[in-house]
Design a protein around this motif. Structure first.
Motif, PDB file in Angstrom:
ATOM      1  N   ASP A 102      66.359  14.667 -33.618  1.00 34.25           N
ATOM      2  CA  ASP A 102      67.058  14.794 -34.895  1.00 34.25           C
ATOM      3  C   ASP A 102      66.152  14.493 -36.075  1.00 34.25           C
ATOM      4  OD1 ASP A 102      66.822  12.081 -34.335  1.00 34.25           O
ATOM      5  OD2 ASP A 102      68.717  11.561 -35.313  1.00 34.25           O
ATOM      6  N   ARG A 103      64.926  13.980 -35.806  1.00 34.30           N
ATOM      7  CA  ARG A 103      64.032  13.649 -36.903  1.00 34.30           C
ATOM      8  C   ARG A 103      62.581  14.073 -36.668  1.00 34.30           C
ATOM      9  NH1 ARG A 103      65.351   8.732 -34.323  1.00 34.30           N
ATOM     10  NH2 ARG A 103      63.560   7.523 -33.594  1.00 34.30           N
ATOM     11  N   HIS A 104      62.329  14.730 -35.549  1.00 32.49           N
ATOM     12  CA  HIS A 104      60.964  15.201 -35.304  1.00 32.49           C
ATOM     13  C   HIS A 104      60.999  16.424 -34.391  1.00 32.49           C
ATOM     14  CE1 HIS A 104      56.684  14.747 -35.702  1.00 32.49           C
ATOM     15  NE2 HIS A 104      56.536  14.979 -34.416  1.00 32.49           N
ATOM     16  N   GLN A 105      59.917  17.222 -34.453  1.00 32.97           N
ATOM     17  CA  GLN A 105      59.775  18.363 -33.566  1.00 32.97           C
ATOM     18  C   GLN A 105      58.289  18.636 -33.360  1.00 32.97           C
ATOM     19  OE1 GLN A 105      62.106  21.221 -35.751  1.00 32.97           O
ATOM     20  NE2 GLN A 105      60.414  21.832 -37.083  1.00 32.97           N
ATOM     21  N   ILE A 106      57.967  19.280 -32.239  1.00 32.02           N
ATOM     22  CA  ILE A 106      56.578  19.612 -31.927  1.00 32.02           C
ATOM     23  C   ILE A 106      56.463  21.115 -31.725  1.00 32.02           C
ATOM     24  CG2 ILE A 106      56.183  17.336 -30.911  1.00 32.02           C
ATOM     25  CD1 ILE A 106      56.267  18.665 -28.139  1.00 32.02           C
ATOM     26  N   TYR A 107      55.226  21.611 -31.633  1.00 27.61           N
ATOM     27  CA  TYR A 107      54.975  23.040 -31.595  1.00 27.61           C
ATOM     28  C   TYR A 107      53.938  23.346 -30.515  1.00 27.61           C
ATOM     29  CZ  TYR A 107      56.987  22.578 -36.260  1.00 27.61           C
ATOM     30  OH  TYR A 107      57.803  22.271 -37.310  1.00 27.61           O
ATOM     31  N   LEU A 108      54.168  24.401 -29.758  1.00 25.92           N
ATOM     32  CA  LEU A 108      53.177  24.850 -28.786  1.00 25.92           C
ATOM     33  C   LEU A 108      52.027  25.509 -29.540  1.00 25.92           C
ATOM     34  CD1 LEU A 108      52.515  25.123 -25.762  1.00 25.92           C
ATOM     35  CD2 LEU A 108      53.610  27.377 -25.841  1.00 25.92           C
ATOM     36  N   ALA A 109      50.834  24.941 -29.395  1.00 23.15           N
ATOM     37  CA  ALA A 109      49.672  25.433 -30.139  1.00 23.15           C
ATOM     38  C   ALA A 109      48.806  26.374 -29.321  1.00 23.15           C
ATOM     39  CB  ALA A 109      48.830  24.246 -30.619  1.00 23.15           C
ATOM     40  N   ARG A 110      48.695  26.109 -28.017  1.00 21.87           N
ATOM     41  CA  ARG A 110      47.826  26.916 -27.151  1.00 21.87           C
ATOM     42  C   ARG A 110      48.217  26.666 -25.698  1.00 21.87           C
ATOM     43  NH1 ARG A 110      41.347  26.755 -27.917  1.00 21.87           N
ATOM     44  NH2 ARG A 110      41.936  28.252 -29.574  1.00 21.87           N
TER      45      ARG A 110
END
Length: 282
Positions: free
Chosen positions: A231-239
């Motif tokens: 609810d307060r953070h998210q991550i991203y697939l970079a490679r």
């Protein structure tokens, strides 16, 4: 050491990183690309509300998808891959700006302590700290304790300094300041440090601003605790590919609602700070 983000780290550079927990690199981006990033930062700084400190410009990529041009830069990821492996997630980012005269201090800490509720194992994250301004001891550069990334007993206590960015610090018994190394950088130079490295920075009482852009990465086999902190953070697939069943956000879609949910003074990744912010590399 003539390493850039467009080249492979040498065996000597990798050995230095593994022995000391950090490394410095010159010229992270081509000049034009770096200048564009700095312009983007200046625009964001100019748009800050009056009640927000410039040290609190955390997760700007949540509302400005254009920043992924730098956060997912292939040359940067080539260097990160040598430290975390081929499957990479972008963990977080932060414009950390200490204004002249009253820029706040960052007490001695290691990032993994504050990120332990967000990712597991938090010990496997790294931070790329890019200088946007000239950074020196005079204006509050990062200071590190070489070799302190290795396992050891650590105890935290409350911070009494109202000019500190956050409310917990390592007990002085865990820190030998005589071993501290200042990380002085010119614009577009960077340091990379392990999340377990003990580091901090002094207040900026000089007449010169000090700003850096932190780009934080993990291997995708590190577990993101989406159930508790989604609810307060998210991550991203970079490679590469996911290895831990993580949920990844779409870098083309801004998420201002998530930023709003973090709340005033809750601008840092990691464990909640009583009455204030979550710590990050400063």
């Amino acid at each position: 050491m003539t390493v850039t983000a467009q080249s492979r780290l040498t065996a000597g550079a990798l050995d230095f990183y593994h022995d000391n927990g950090y490394i410095t690199l010159p010229r992270l981006f081509p000049a034009a690309k770096f200048d564009a990033l700095r312009r983007r930062f200046e625009a964001a700084l100019g748009a800050l509300p009056d009640d927000v400190r410039p040290e609190d410009m955390d997760v700007p990529h949540f509302t400005d998808p254009e920043l992924f041009e730098w956060l997912l830069d292939p040359g940067v990821l080539d260097v990160v891959e040598q430290l975390v492996g081929p499957d990479i997630a972008l963990f977080s980012a932060h414009f950390f700006c200490k204004p002249p005269g009253d820029g706040k201090s960052v007490p001695w800490h290691d990032d993994a302590y504050f990120w332990r509720e967000t990712i597991s194992p938090a010990e496997r994250a790294i931070t790329v700290w890019l200088a946007l301004d000239p950074v020196s001891e005079e204006n509050g550069c990062l200071r590190v304790l070489p070799g302190s990334h290795l396992p050891g007993a650590r105890t935290y206590r409350s911070v009494g300094d109202p000019d500190s960015v956050f409310a917990e610090e390592l007990d002085p018994a865990c820190v030998d300041e005589a071993d501290a190394v200042p990380i002085e950088l010119a614009p577009n130079e960077c340091s990379i440090h392990a999340s377990t490295l003990i580091h901090g920075s002094r207040a900026n009482v000089s007449s010169r601003r000090r700003c850096g852009f932190t780009m934080r990465y993990i291997s995708t086999d590190v577990r993101f605790n989406h159930e508790e902190v989604g609810d307060r953070h998210q991550i991203y697939l970079a490679r590469g590919v996911d290895r831990a069943g993580n949920q990844y956000a779409d870098p083309t879609v801004p998420n201002p609602a998530l930023v709003a949910h973090r709340g005033t003074g809750q601008n840092y990744v990691g464990a909640r700070r009583p009455g204030g912010a979550r710590p990050g590399s400063g």
